[in-house]
Design a protein around this motif. Sequence first.
Motif, PDB file in Angstrom:
ATOM      1  N   LEU A   1      -7.656  35.878 109.655  1.00 52.05           N
ATOM      2  CA  LEU A   1      -8.020  34.486 109.398  1.00 52.05           C
ATOM      3  C   LEU A   1      -7.940  34.168 107.910  1.00 52.05           C
ATOM      4  O   LEU A   1      -7.479  33.086 107.521  1.00 52.05           O
ATOM      5  N   ARG A   2      -8.360  35.093 107.072  1.00 54.72           N
ATOM      6  CA  ARG A   2      -8.263  34.861 105.627  1.00 54.72           C
ATOM      7  C   ARG A   2      -6.815  34.729 105.178  1.00 54.72           C
ATOM      8  O   ARG A   2      -6.482  33.887 104.338  1.00 54.72           O
ATOM      9  N   ARG A   3      -5.961  35.555 105.733  1.00 57.68           N
ATOM     10  CA  ARG A   3      -4.543  35.474 105.393  1.00 57.68           C
ATOM     11  C   ARG A   3      -3.980  34.104 105.742  1.00 57.68           C
ATOM     12  O   ARG A   3      -3.247  33.489 104.947  1.00 57.68           O
ATOM     13  N   HIS A   4      -4.323  33.589 106.916  1.00 58.20           N
ATOM     14  CA  HIS A   4      -3.814  32.292 107.339  1.00 58.20           C
ATOM     15  C   HIS A   4      -4.389  31.154 106.497  1.00 58.20           C
ATOM     16  O   HIS A   4      -3.705  30.149 106.269  1.00 58.20           O
ATOM     17  N   VAL A   5      -5.621  31.295 106.033  1.00 61.34           N
ATOM     18  CA  VAL A   5      -6.197  30.259 105.171  1.00 61.34           C
ATOM     19  C   VAL A   5      -5.420  30.175 103.866  1.00 61.34           C
ATOM     20  O   VAL A   5      -5.109  29.084 103.376  1.00 61.34           O
ATOM     21  N   HIS A   6      -5.098  31.316 103.276  1.00 58.44           N
ATOM     22  CA  HIS A   6      -4.319  31.306 102.032  1.00 58.44           C
ATOM     23  C   HIS A   6      -2.954  30.649 102.253  1.00 58.44           C
ATOM     24  O   HIS A   6      -2.485  29.864 101.415  1.00 58.44           O
ATOM     25  N   ARG A   7      -2.319  30.958 103.381  1.00 60.37           N
ATOM     26  CA  ARG A   7      -1.028  30.344 103.677  1.00 60.37           C
ATOM     27  C   ARG A   7      -1.163  28.843 103.852  1.00 60.37           C
ATOM     28  O   ARG A   7      -0.360  28.051 103.337  1.00 60.37           O
ATOM     29  N   ALA A   8      -2.194  28.432 104.587  1.00 63.01           N
ATOM     30  CA  ALA A   8      -2.396  27.004 104.838  1.00 63.01           C
ATOM     31  C   ALA A   8      -2.737  26.272 103.548  1.00 63.01           C
ATOM     32  O   ALA A   8      -2.285  25.140 103.329  1.00 63.01           O
TER      33      ALA A   8
END
Length: 238
Positions: A90-97
Amino acid sequence: MRRDKSYYEGHSMEQVTFPIRVFKQLGVDTVVLTNAAGGLNSEYSVGDITLLNDHLFLAGLAGVHPLRGPNDEEFGVRFPPLSDAYDLELRRHVHRAWKEITTPQTSRKLHEGVYAFVGGPTYETRAESRMLRMMGADVVGMSTVPEIVVARHCGLRVLAMSLVTNNAVLAPVPRGDEQLLQDKAAGELSALLEEGKAGHEEVLEAGREAAVVMQISMGQKLTKITEIGGANSGERVW
């Protein structure tokens, strides 16, 4: 004198964490938690957002812990690990978003760091702030960690963010025997102590200013996370 188990804004730790157990019973798989926090890291500015990847739970280490007492196996094991408390996917996807919804001119920055939980309701002293920073904390606040502990006990995935609403004062308190202070008036001495002092209204104002931006960005981030598979198929996010 009150002798009950009042903890957060008059509520016990059991009451504070009760909604998490309700979410578990409702079939929720992932919780997204937000809070207002003081910035300990000198690179953080008021208005920045910190994506949490770990925490310091000093109260819990001292025994003020939401899982203390008989364990209910319906929710989780007796001794749950917390080394994986903050979901990496989830943290990885937040950075991408975040990269997709911000521009180089965006004033608010997204950091990733460690949250220190303190009981409050007083803000931290200068010495306490320095101690927490030396222990590895980037932000400090009075909430969220008990809920995270219970969420992980229940097997829920956790995504947590802090809005930096004030910068903690880390500079040592001026000494009363400093030569340069001997000729200063009482008002000037008071002004020295006032520099950087956190006030509740300051925190509320920073929160109000960032509320709309936070809501929009969080909504966009969660939409992006869902679109690109941040949650497993059929997963329910709260």
